[in-house]
Motif scaffolding. Sequence first.
Motif, PDB file in Angstrom:
ATOM      1  N   VAL A  97       0.839  -1.205   0.000  1.00  0.00           N
ATOM      2  CA  VAL A  97       0.000   0.000   0.000  1.00  0.00           C
ATOM      3  C   VAL A  97       0.872   1.252   0.000  1.00  0.00           C
ATOM      4  CG1 VAL A  97      -1.673   1.334   1.338  1.00  0.00           C
ATOM      5  CG2 VAL A  97      -1.957  -1.149   1.095  1.00  0.00           C
ATOM      6  N   GLU A 127      -8.092   7.927   0.454  1.00  0.00           N
ATOM      7  CA  GLU A 127      -8.772   6.777  -0.136  1.00  0.00           C
ATOM      8  C   GLU A 127      -8.198   5.475   0.429  1.00  0.00           C
ATOM      9  OE1 GLU A 127      -8.588   6.958  -4.368  1.00  0.00           O
ATOM     10  OE2 GLU A 127      -9.070   9.116  -4.431  1.00  0.00           O
ATOM     11  N   TYR A 128      -6.891   5.395   0.479  1.00  0.00           N
ATOM     12  CA  TYR A 128      -6.249   4.198   1.038  1.00  0.00           C
ATOM     13  C   TYR A 128      -6.500   4.099   2.542  1.00  0.00           C
ATOM     14  CZ  TYR A 128      -3.702   3.147  -3.276  1.00  0.00           C
ATOM     15  OH  TYR A 128      -3.381   2.788  -4.568  1.00  0.00           O
ATOM     16  N   ALA A 132      -9.169   5.075   4.167  1.00  0.00           N
ATOM     17  CA  ALA A 132     -10.531   4.595   4.384  1.00  0.00           C
ATOM     18  C   ALA A 132     -10.630   3.079   4.189  1.00  0.00           C
ATOM     19  CB  ALA A 132     -11.484   5.307   3.427  1.00  0.00           C
ATOM     20  N   GLU A 133      -9.805   2.549   3.298  1.00  0.00           N
ATOM     21  CA  GLU A 133      -9.875   1.116   3.004  1.00  0.00           C
ATOM     22  C   GLU A 133      -9.065   0.262   3.962  1.00  0.00           C
ATOM     23  OE1 GLU A 133      -9.052  -1.977  -0.737  1.00  0.00           O
ATOM     24  OE2 GLU A 133      -8.818   0.198  -1.016  1.00  0.00           O
ATOM     25  N   TYR A 134      -7.908   0.764   4.399  1.00  0.00           N
ATOM     26  CA  TYR A 134      -6.988  -0.109   5.131  1.00  0.00           C
ATOM     27  C   TYR A 134      -6.747   0.251   6.599  1.00  0.00           C
ATOM     28  CZ  TYR A 134      -5.703  -2.012   0.553  1.00  0.00           C
ATOM     29  OH  TYR A 134      -5.727  -2.607  -0.670  1.00  0.00           O
ATOM     30  N   GLU A 166      -6.568   0.562  10.378  1.00  0.00           N
ATOM     31  CA  GLU A 166      -7.127  -0.200  11.496  1.00  0.00           C
ATOM     32  C   GLU A 166      -7.093   0.583  12.813  1.00  0.00           C
ATOM     33  OE1 GLU A 166      -6.411  -4.795  10.399  1.00  0.00           O
ATOM     34  OE2 GLU A 166      -4.562  -3.703  10.886  1.00  0.00           O
TER      35      GLU A 166
END
Length: 395
Positions: A263, A279-280, A282-284, A286
Amino acid sequence: MKKIISLTLAAVMMLAVFAGCSIQPNPYKDDPELAEQVLHPEESAAPDESPAPDESEPALGHDFAAARAAYDGDMVVATVNGLEVTWDEYFFWLMSSLMNLENYVGLVTDFSEDFGGMTYAEYVKDVAEYNCMQYRSVDYFATQEGITLSEEGQQALDDQIAYDISAYSPDGTEEGFNAYLEECYTDRETYDYVNYVSMLFAEALRHYCGDNFELITDDEALAYADEIGFMCAKHILFKTVDDSYQPLSDEVIAEKKALAEQVCAEINAAADPAAVFDEYMAEYNEDTGASYYPDGYCFAPGEMVAAFEEGAGALAPGEVTAVPVESEYGYHIILRCPLTPDSIYMGQQASIRQLAGTQKFSDIVDAWFEQTEIVYTEGFEPDVAALFAVKEAAE
């Protein structure tokens, strides 16, 4: 480097707070940790399981009524920058100082005991003197600067007094409230003065900083941020521990590391890494706490995990780490964010502009205090230990 001044600075002067027939001030301007312990001792919701007191032993306490009666209430015991201080007011500060101290250390029976390099008696007198001087310095210098209560300030003061009368007067009248104050070993004149100066303090804050700190310029705010060393950063966290902070399996950790590296490489390969970062994230990401700070964590030195802070500090605003940064919590891909006057400092949920204004006003008040002198009336030397000697409480 300057310390971060709490936005509760103004609350130092707000004294219309009653607790168990005492008015509790906060004199510990230079020791906020002690102030918090003294003024807000931890209270347990659990029932008190301590053994019942031995009724054969007499209850001990201070005879505040006798202590107050040691001098005539209207006697001028000191002047502060030429402003007269009566015994009633000075006693209020002495009593408040002692009661706040005892919230922290328990009943003081021996005033010669050491407390931070001074005796209890010296401490009680020093704090009382400090409070007396602080209030008079605000009164004196704010008046010199032409600062007076606004219409809103006067209304707020009137509302506070009206509330206190309704809350503490046994019959809802001013006469009843005045009698209540006497039961608290103080008088209406002292109560009115303390509340007036508290409101004047708030007016002075608005005078120098504005209603919403709008008088603090961007340059002032950013200079303050630079002096403190604030930083702002976002991250994408790939956790290597579970919710109990126990390490995941070696296999899972290896997978997390590989994904973090992939990533991170994708973000840095973008034409504008900062533009695609969210964007990244929001997806990854934790890190569940990041949702509370959509513009990034704004923090001071020493407040974040060392690896994260060092990684953010090595970046210029808008830059992303070339490789993931490893900490005890996992792998972080960090984006250094630009710091603005309106960035919210996570430690106090306040903007940099607000903190800069609070610091500016604190410096002004400190300067006032440095120019303040107390002169005691000749022959007036109150013996704190004798005044507040512990005696058997009356039945």
